[in-house]
Design a protein around this motif. Structure first.
Motif, short mmCIF file in Angstrom:
data_model
loop_
_atom_site.label_atom_id
_atom_site.label_comp_id
_atom_site.label_asym_id
_atom_site.label_seq_id
_atom_site.Cartn_x
_atom_site.Cartn_y
_atom_site.Cartn_z
N ILE A 1 -3.86 5.32 6.23
CA ILE A 1 -4.46 4.23 7.01
C ILE A 1 -4.37 4.55 8.50
O ILE A 1 -5.34 4.41 9.25
N SER B 1 0.83 -1.21 0.00
CA SER B 1 0.00 0.00 0.00
C SER B 1 0.86 1.26 0.00
O SER B 1 1.88 1.33 0.69
N ASN C 1 -0.06 4.10 3.66
CA ASN C 1 0.09 3.72 5.07
C ASN C 1 -0.18 4.89 6.01
O ASN C 1 -0.79 4.73 7.08
N ARG D 1 -5.30 -1.68 10.89
CA ARG D 1 -4.20 -1.01 10.19
C ARG D 1 -3.13 -2.02 9.78
O ARG D 1 -2.63 -1.98 8.66
N MET E 1 -4.35 -4.20 6.90
CA MET E 1 -4.38 -3.49 5.62
C MET E 1 -2.98 -3.33 5.05
O MET E 1 -2.76 -3.45 3.83
#
Length: 292
Positions: free
Chosen positions: A203, A197, A200, A214, A217
């Motif tokens: 998030i 990702s 971050n 978190r 993800m």
């Protein structure tokens, strides 16, 4: 025809799920059934109409309403902080506009497992018929609630989001539940690898109260890639039969163009048809292994 020894495992992918809708429409037309179905996010949505045996319903809903701003629009996000109109999708459509056949679903003896993600722990939570009873729509809604663009769903004292975060292709759960041979429908082309990702920081800012979420993800790319590698090894062994897009994808997670969506739906239907004889041969090989 019942695939007695096999489960059906469905990946999510937002609007890429119309590929799965095309695949399952072909299977439905050919009276294919599974004793066990597990899906996350769009996969769970598509599975519901497959299990109620409502031919054409997935196409009517997921393509027919794609251009409707109440279904999917930035207007929804500005107004309600949700890109998909969740009340419209999970209340008005199934209860009023394109009625879902709850009775047929309840009469279907197949187990239907819906994967979600617990926001506090970041771990997957799987919902079985014994858990949700007559309220199948709420766990599907939770499983389909994408981070950033949908609110957290409260269900049975848990705070839940997209099932694809913590278990994007739930084949190992199917195996844990006793189904060692599975048909898996993917919504990405062969060779696709998910990247880490780039969000971050966002998030952490969006979900400060959910450290487990978190972490899940941020690790999703790794879990996804490991699962695909595992599936391809199992495919070589004959334990898994994979149906995935054969042509390059032109549809994204939030695609609204009905023409592109119908092309992807037709691609799923065509891929299922072209692989159908191989699928039946695979089924027969599994039955022979069980007999011996």
């Amino acid at each position: 025809m019942l695939f007695e020894q096999s489960g059906l495992v469905l990946e999510g992918g937002g609007m890429r799920g119309v590929y799965t809708a095309g695949v399952l429409e072909y299977l439905l037309e050919n009276d294919i059934e599974f004793p066990y179905v597990i899906g996350v996010s769009a996969g769970a949505c598509i599975a519901a109409s497959f299990l109620s045996k409502q031919k054409g319903r997935n196409k009517k809903v997921n393509i027919g309403f794609a251009g409707n701003p109440r279904y999917l629009s930035w207007r929804n996000y500005i107004k309600n902080r949700e890109l998909f109109g969740m009340d419209f999708v999970f209340n008005e459509i199934p209860n009023k506009i394109v009625p879902y056949d709850f009775s047929a679903f309840q009469q279907n003896q197949s187990e239907f497992v819906i994967g979600t993600t617990d926001c506090h722990t970041g771990e997957p939570v799987y919902h079985y018929r014994r858990d949700y009873g007559n309220d199948v729509l709420t766990p599907i809604r939770a499983s389909s609630s994408l981070p950033f663009v949908a609110p957290v769903v409260e269900f049975q004292s848990r705070h839940l989001l997209d099932g694809g975060i913590s278990d994007p292709i739930p084949v190992k759960r199917a195996e844990f539940d006793g189904f060692k041979k599975n048909v898996v429908v993917l919504t990405r082309n062969k060779g696709y690898k998910k990247s880490p990702s780039r969000f971050n920081y966002l998030i952490k800012r969006k979900y400060p109260q959910y450290p487990g979420l978190r972490q899940a993800m941020m690790n999703r790319y790794n879990l996804y890639n490991e699962t695909v590698d595992y599936l391809e090894r199992e495919e070589e062994k004959g334990s898994v039969f994979i149906i995935r897009p054969q042509l390059p994808l032109k549809v994204g997670r939030v695609e609204r163009n009905p023409k592109k969506l119908e092309e992807l739906y037709n691609q799923g239907y065509s891929d299922a048809r072209s692989q159908f004889e191989k699928l039946l041969s695979w089924k027969e090989s599994q039955s022979q292994l069980v007999r011996f």
